[in-house]
Design an enzyme around this catalytic site. Structure first.
Site, PDB file in Angstrom:
ATOM      1  N   ILE A  79       1.436  58.981 -45.382  1.00 20.74           N
ATOM      2  CA  ILE A  79       2.552  59.921 -45.441  1.00 20.74           C
ATOM      3  C   ILE A  79       1.997  61.319 -45.699  1.00 20.74           C
ATOM      4  CG2 ILE A  79       4.752  60.476 -46.549  1.00 20.74           C
ATOM      5  CD1 ILE A  79       4.776  57.596 -47.640  1.00 20.74           C
ATOM      6  N   SER A  84       2.538  49.319 -49.523  1.00 19.50           N
ATOM      7  CA  SER A  84       1.653  50.095 -48.650  1.00 19.50           C
ATOM      8  C   SER A  84       1.086  49.173 -47.585  1.00 19.50           C
ATOM      9  CB  SER A  84       0.502  50.702 -49.463  1.00 19.50           C
ATOM     10  OG  SER A  84      -0.519  51.227 -48.611  1.00 19.50           O
ATOM     11  N   TYR A 139      -6.175  49.442 -55.553  1.00 21.12           N
ATOM     12  CA  TYR A 139      -4.848  49.826 -55.061  1.00 21.12           C
ATOM     13  C   TYR A 139      -4.366  48.848 -53.993  1.00 21.12           C
ATOM     14  CZ  TYR A 139      -1.339  52.672 -52.582  1.00 21.12           C
ATOM     15  OH  TYR A 139      -0.192  53.132 -51.954  1.00 21.12           O
ATOM     16  N   GLY A 165       8.724  57.777 -59.911  1.00 21.26           N
ATOM     17  CA  GLY A 165       7.872  58.707 -59.175  1.00 21.26           C
ATOM     18  C   GLY A 165       8.692  59.642 -58.317  1.00 21.26           C
ATOM     19  N   ALA A 171      -5.334  45.770 -53.509  1.00 23.38           N
ATOM     20  CA  ALA A 171      -5.088  44.462 -54.121  1.00 23.38           C
ATOM     21  C   ALA A 171      -3.760  44.452 -54.884  1.00 23.38           C
ATOM     22  CB  ALA A 171      -6.235  44.101 -55.057  1.00 23.38           C
ATOM     23  N   ALA A 172      -3.475  45.538 -55.605  1.00 21.92           N
ATOM     24  CA  ALA A 172      -2.221  45.629 -56.358  1.00 21.92           C
ATOM     25  C   ALA A 172      -1.016  45.640 -55.423  1.00 21.92           C
ATOM     26  CB  ALA A 172      -2.226  46.882 -57.233  1.00 21.92           C
ATOM     27  N   LYS A 173      -1.120  46.351 -54.315  1.00 25.44           N
ATOM     28  CA  LYS A 173      -0.002  46.414 -53.374  1.00 25.44           C
ATOM     29  C   LYS A 173       0.197  45.067 -52.670  1.00 25.44           C
ATOM     30  CE  LYS A 173       1.411  50.663 -53.935  1.00 25.44           C
ATOM     31  NZ  LYS A 173       2.711  50.933 -54.594  1.00 25.44           N
TER      32      LYS A 173
END
Length: 262
Positions: free
Chosen positions: A187, A140, A154, A20, A156-158
């Protein structure tokens, strides 16, 4: 790109990959490592217009994309010293659990959790063989402070990425590889700036008021502003350097004080 700061070439001779890395915090991290002397490779789906870095076009949300990156890096450079898993994001609709289907969950988990897992698995063997390497997972604060209404998968994934990162560090620290997590708060990237402009236009307020409304939704940011991409990059630049040689298995939160608890 001019080297405006003196980082003493502390990463000279190092090969670094930033996923990324074409925009936002990923781009800032790539530039920071480059200024410290590293040879930098970046990945994204689309090539940025102007980049001094070796670019690999890949969709990391699928296994063939991560396989492509691993093969190209090892083929061109023979090794990887620093892996910064910076790719992440959420494109799921708001509305809580009922608004989400399996596809929403699967796509988010593939991008934010399984892509780093696959890249780690691809690059770790040669790091372990050389007894040297650093892996950074960009997570995050939503891993601990989820906004369920809009980014449930998102968050949960982090959270999973933070847990996985700690477990991985326990496994590979004795083999010479350091694994660390960086969890930013909000950010202010270029895309965030555009979002503030859209909110301001739709609500007929100023950009400053739109920004404050988002900070209020987060419960407030004691420092009174979002992070700059360069501030996140500076933390990563330190963590991958020899100066941080005794740090592993730790999560570093950079959120201006957003998380209100210990």
């Amino acid at each position: 790109m001019e080297n405006e700061f003196n980082f003493n070439n502390e990463l000279a001779g190092k090969i670094a990959l930033v996923t990324g890395g074409s925009k936002g915090a990923g781009r800032a991290i790539a530039e920071r490592l480059y200024m410290a002397g590293a040879t930098v490779i970046i990945t994204a789906r689309n090539k940025p217009e102007d980049t001094p870095f070796h670019f690999i076009s890949a969709d990391l949300s699928v296994a063939k994309g991560t396989d492509k990156v691993v093969e190209e890096v090892i083929s061109n450079y023979g090794r990887l010293d620093i892996l910064v898993n910076s790719l992440g994001g959420s494109e799921t609709p708001g509305g809580g659990f009922a608004a989400l289907n399996d596809e929403d969950w699967e796509e988010t988990i593939q991008t934010n959790l399984l892509a780093p897992v696959r890249l780690d698995r691809g690059f770790l063997p040669q790091m372990i063989e050389r007894k040297s390497g650093v892996i950074i997972h960009i997570a995050s604060i939503q891993g601990k402070l989820p906004l369920y209404d809009s980014t449930l998968p998102y968050a949960a994934a982090k959270a999973g990425l933070i847990n996985y990162s700690k477990n991985l560090s326990n496994e590979v620290a004795s083999k010479g590889v350091r694994v660390l997590t960086v969890s930013p708060g909000w950010i202010m990237t270029k895309s965030a700036e555009r979002m503030m402009e859209r909110i301001a236009n739709s609500s007929k307020t100023t950009v400053q008021e739109a920004t404050q409304s988002v900070m209020n939704a987060l419960g407030g940011i004691p420092l009174g502003r979002p992070a700059k991409p360069e501030e996140v990059a500076e933390l990563v630049g330190f963590l991958v350097s020899p100066r941080a040689g005794y740090l592993t298995g730790t999560e570093f939160v950079i959120d201006g004080g957003t998380i209100p608890t210990i």
